[in-house]
Motif scaffolding. Structure first.
Motif, short mmCIF file in Angstrom:
data_model
loop_
_atom_site.label_atom_id
_atom_site.label_comp_id
_atom_site.label_asym_id
_atom_site.label_seq_id
_atom_site.Cartn_x
_atom_site.Cartn_y
_atom_site.Cartn_z
N LEU A 265 18.85 2.02 -5.41
CA LEU A 265 19.21 1.40 -6.69
C LEU A 265 20.43 0.49 -6.53
CD1 LEU A 265 18.72 4.39 -9.15
CD2 LEU A 265 17.46 2.24 -9.20
N THR A 266 21.46 1.00 -5.86
CA THR A 266 22.68 0.22 -5.67
C THR A 266 22.43 -1.00 -4.80
OG1 THR A 266 23.93 2.29 -5.80
CG2 THR A 266 25.10 0.37 -5.00
N ALA A 267 21.67 -0.81 -3.71
CA ALA A 267 21.39 -1.91 -2.80
C ALA A 267 20.58 -3.00 -3.48
CB ALA A 267 20.66 -1.39 -1.56
N ARG A 268 19.57 -2.61 -4.26
CA ARG A 268 18.75 -3.63 -4.92
C ARG A 268 19.54 -4.38 -5.98
NH1 ARG A 268 15.50 -6.35 -2.89
NH2 ARG A 268 14.08 -4.68 -2.26
N GLN A 269 20.49 -3.71 -6.61
CA GLN A 269 21.32 -4.39 -7.60
C GLN A 269 22.23 -5.43 -6.93
OE1 GLN A 269 24.12 -1.85 -9.61
NE2 GLN A 269 24.34 -3.23 -11.34
N LEU A 270 22.71 -5.12 -5.72
CA LEU A 270 23.61 -6.04 -5.02
C LEU A 270 22.87 -7.16 -4.31
CD1 LEU A 270 26.08 -3.45 -3.43
CD2 LEU A 270 26.47 -4.87 -5.45
N ASN A 271 21.64 -6.91 -3.90
CA ASN A 271 20.88 -7.90 -3.14
C ASN A 271 19.43 -7.86 -3.61
OD1 ASN A 271 19.53 -9.44 -1.15
ND2 ASN A 271 21.06 -8.90 0.39
N ARG A 272 19.04 -8.87 -4.37
CA ARG A 272 17.69 -8.91 -4.94
C ARG A 272 16.64 -9.33 -3.92
NH1 ARG A 272 17.52 -6.11 -9.66
NH2 ARG A 272 19.36 -6.58 -10.94
N GLY A 273 17.05 -10.06 -2.89
CA GLY A 273 16.07 -10.62 -1.98
C GLY A 273 15.88 -9.88 -0.67
N ALA A 274 16.72 -8.91 -0.38
CA ALA A 274 16.62 -8.20 0.89
C ALA A 274 15.42 -7.26 0.91
CB ALA A 274 17.90 -7.40 1.15
N LYS A 275 14.88 -7.05 2.10
CA LYS A 275 13.79 -6.09 2.28
C LYS A 275 14.40 -4.72 2.48
CE LYS A 275 9.75 -5.00 5.09
NZ LYS A 275 8.90 -5.39 6.23
N ILE A 276 14.00 -3.76 1.65
CA ILE A 276 14.54 -2.41 1.72
C ILE A 276 13.44 -1.46 2.19
CG2 ILE A 276 15.58 -0.52 0.43
CD1 ILE A 276 16.78 -2.51 -1.47
N VAL A 277 13.72 -0.77 3.28
CA VAL A 277 12.81 0.25 3.80
C VAL A 277 13.56 1.58 3.77
CG1 VAL A 277 11.45 1.00 5.78
CG2 VAL A 277 11.69 -1.44 5.28
N ALA A 278 12.93 2.59 3.19
CA ALA A 278 13.61 3.88 3.02
C ALA A 278 12.72 5.01 3.50
CB ALA A 278 13.98 4.09 1.55
N ALA A 279 13.37 6.09 3.90
CA ALA A 279 12.67 7.30 4.33
C ALA A 279 12.92 8.42 3.32
CB ALA A 279 13.14 7.73 5.72
N VAL A 280 11.88 9.19 3.02
CA VAL A 280 12.01 10.36 2.16
C VAL A 280 11.42 11.56 2.87
CG1 VAL A 280 11.99 9.11 -0.02
CG2 VAL A 280 9.83 9.83 1.01
N ARG A 281 11.89 12.72 2.49
CA ARG A 281 11.36 13.95 3.08
C ARG A 281 10.08 14.39 2.39
NH1 ARG A 281 14.49 17.37 6.23
NH2 ARG A 281 16.56 16.58 6.78
N GLU A 282 10.07 14.31 1.07
CA GLU A 282 8.95 14.80 0.29
C GLU A 282 8.14 13.62 -0.26
OE1 GLU A 282 8.29 17.87 0.37
OE2 GLU A 282 10.17 18.51 1.30
N GLU A 283 6.83 13.69 -0.12
CA GLU A 283 5.95 12.60 -0.54
C GLU A 283 6.00 12.36 -2.03
OE1 GLU A 283 1.45 11.02 0.52
OE2 GLU A 283 2.12 13.02 1.14
N GLU A 284 6.25 13.41 -2.81
CA GLU A 284 6.27 13.26 -4.27
C GLU A 284 7.46 12.44 -4.75
OE1 GLU A 284 8.15 17.17 -6.11
OE2 GLU A 284 6.64 17.64 -4.58
N ASN A 285 8.47 12.22 -3.88
CA ASN A 285 9.62 11.41 -4.25
C ASN A 285 9.44 9.93 -3.90
OD1 ASN A 285 11.01 13.68 -5.15
ND2 ASN A 285 11.87 14.08 -3.13
N ALA A 286 8.37 9.60 -3.18
CA ALA A 286 8.16 8.22 -2.76
C ALA A 286 7.98 7.26 -3.94
CB ALA A 286 6.95 8.14 -1.82
N PRO A 287 7.21 7.61 -4.98
CA PRO A 287 7.07 6.66 -6.11
C PRO A 287 8.40 6.33 -6.77
CG PRO A 287 5.36 8.34 -6.21
CD PRO A 287 6.32 8.78 -5.15
N LEU A 288 9.28 7.30 -6.92
CA LEU A 288 10.58 7.04 -7.54
C LEU A 288 11.41 6.10 -6.68
CD1 LEU A 288 12.65 7.53 -9.73
CD2 LEU A 288 13.35 9.61 -8.54
#
Length: 382
Positions: free
Chosen positions: A241-264
């Protein structure tokens, strides 16, 4: 916004799998934010002290030689003569600015020599004595200059949040594809972790990446891509959330532990989300069903050796051809924001603006109209 609140009309609840170093430290106290550049190799303390001592002895010897050479122009209050011991004594008390006055230059030549030669040597001797303090000040000024120059020249870089197992693996993959270490900035709340990153040649920022001021110190607003590799899913959401607010054009790739948290996490601004636990589980299952298939998948994941999964542009010679007519083994075709499978009728014929996701031998990678891009498990943002 709470992590269990509604996003775009839908309610998501983040499953918290355990403790994370970044979040735990943020809860305990405010982590001081610092930017640490890779240190240059310097001599050890003992060697530095020995070097300064040698310089001081050389200055003392030079002063003794000057006084002894012009000893006829000096007067000793004790016996009127100046021998070698008197020359050493006079040089010592003069360089240390003690100046008892029992041995003095009385001839014009001796006094001129004191002004022209002995006085500069005295100043040099004092500089050597306070060299430690001066070195600290000089190092601080030099570090500030390096930091300012780094901020000025840094752009289109990669910010990696978290230098754990996932973060290290991601960086190794990026470096294997040709990305320079100078173009990678690591953010982590642990000072020791950043010191390890510095030792490996990376710039590090000590601080909590959920805070905008910490990400700004990493020059995230000028970054091209951001990798979020935290240990807790709620931390990853806040960072996204913070990164997207500071940079609208950057590509963001993230890792999650639980699959149910991926949509959020996708709703928080991530372009691609990797479920680490599920991905490892699927690879385990595949290896059980077919050890050879598991070996191939492991080979694809290990960038830089064996088989690699890369993304490259379509070359002019391939325009108008079908997917199967290309020299490389094409897996998918990226056309605009659409990801087409190799067997999709819409994938052929190939267009000049298409990008191909192919499997190639690592040793046979060759840029075509631009360098290939490591794919990993990312997908285009809808």
């Amino acid at each position: 916004m709470g992590l269990g609140d509604a996003v775009d009309g839908r309610v998501f609840h983040v499953k918290l799998p355990g403790h994370d170093l970044m979040a735990r430290r943020a809860d305990e106290h405010v982590v001081p934010t610092r930017v640490l550049l890779p240190r240059r190799a310097v001599a050890g303390p003992a060697r530095q002290v020995a070097k300064r001592l040698l310089m001081a002895l050389l200055v003392l010897a030079a002063t003794v030689l000057i006084v002894w050479t012009d000893r006829g122009g000096y007067h000793d209050a004790a016996d009127g003569k100046v021998d070698l011991l008197d020359a050493v004594y006079y040089a010592t008390v003069t360089l240390s600015t003690t100046g008892y006055g029992d041995i003095t230059p009385y001839s014009d030549g001796a006094r001129l020599t004191n002004v022209v030669l002995v006085t500069p040597l005295r100043v040099l001797f004092l500089i050597i004595l306070v060299g430690t303090t001066l070195e600290v000040l000089t190092e601080r000024t030099r570090e500030d200059f390096r930091l300012k120059r780094w901020r000025t020249n840094l752009r289109d870089h990669t910010v990696v949040v978290g230098f754990g197992t996932k973060g290290r693996s991601a960086i190794q993959t990026l470096c294997a594809t040709g990305l320079k270490k100078e173009q990678i900035v690591i953010v982590d709340p642990a000072t020791k972790v950043i010191e390890i990153a510095n030792a490996e040649g990376f710039v590090g920022v000590v601080g909590d990446a959920t805070r905008s001021d910490v990400l700004l110190r990493a020059e995230l607003q000028k970054a091209r891509q951001i990798i979020i590799a935290t240990q807790r899913d709620d931390t990853a959401v806040l960072v996204a959330l913070t990164a997207r607010q500071l940079n609208r054009g950057a590509k963001i790739v993230a890792a999650v532990r639980e699959e149910e948290n991926a949509p959020l996490l996708r709703q928080s601004g991530a372009d691609a989300v990797i479920t680490s636990a599920s991905a490892a589980g699927r690879l385990l299952g595949l290896s059980v069903l077919s050890p050879s298939a598991g070996t191939v998948m492991e080979d694809l994941i290990q960038q830089g050796s064996g088989l690699d999964l890369v993304e490259r542009p379509v070359i002019k010679a391939e325009v108008g051809k079908s997917v199967r007519e290309t020299e490389d083994l094409v897996v998918s075709v990226l056309r605009g924001h659409r990801l087409l499978g190799y067997d999709d009728p819409a994938a052929s014929p190939l267009q000049l603006t298409d990008r191909l996701i192919t499997i190639v031998r690592a040793s046979n990678e060759s840029p075509q109209d631009g360098p290939p891009t490591s794919m990993g498990a990312s997908r285009p943002r809808d």
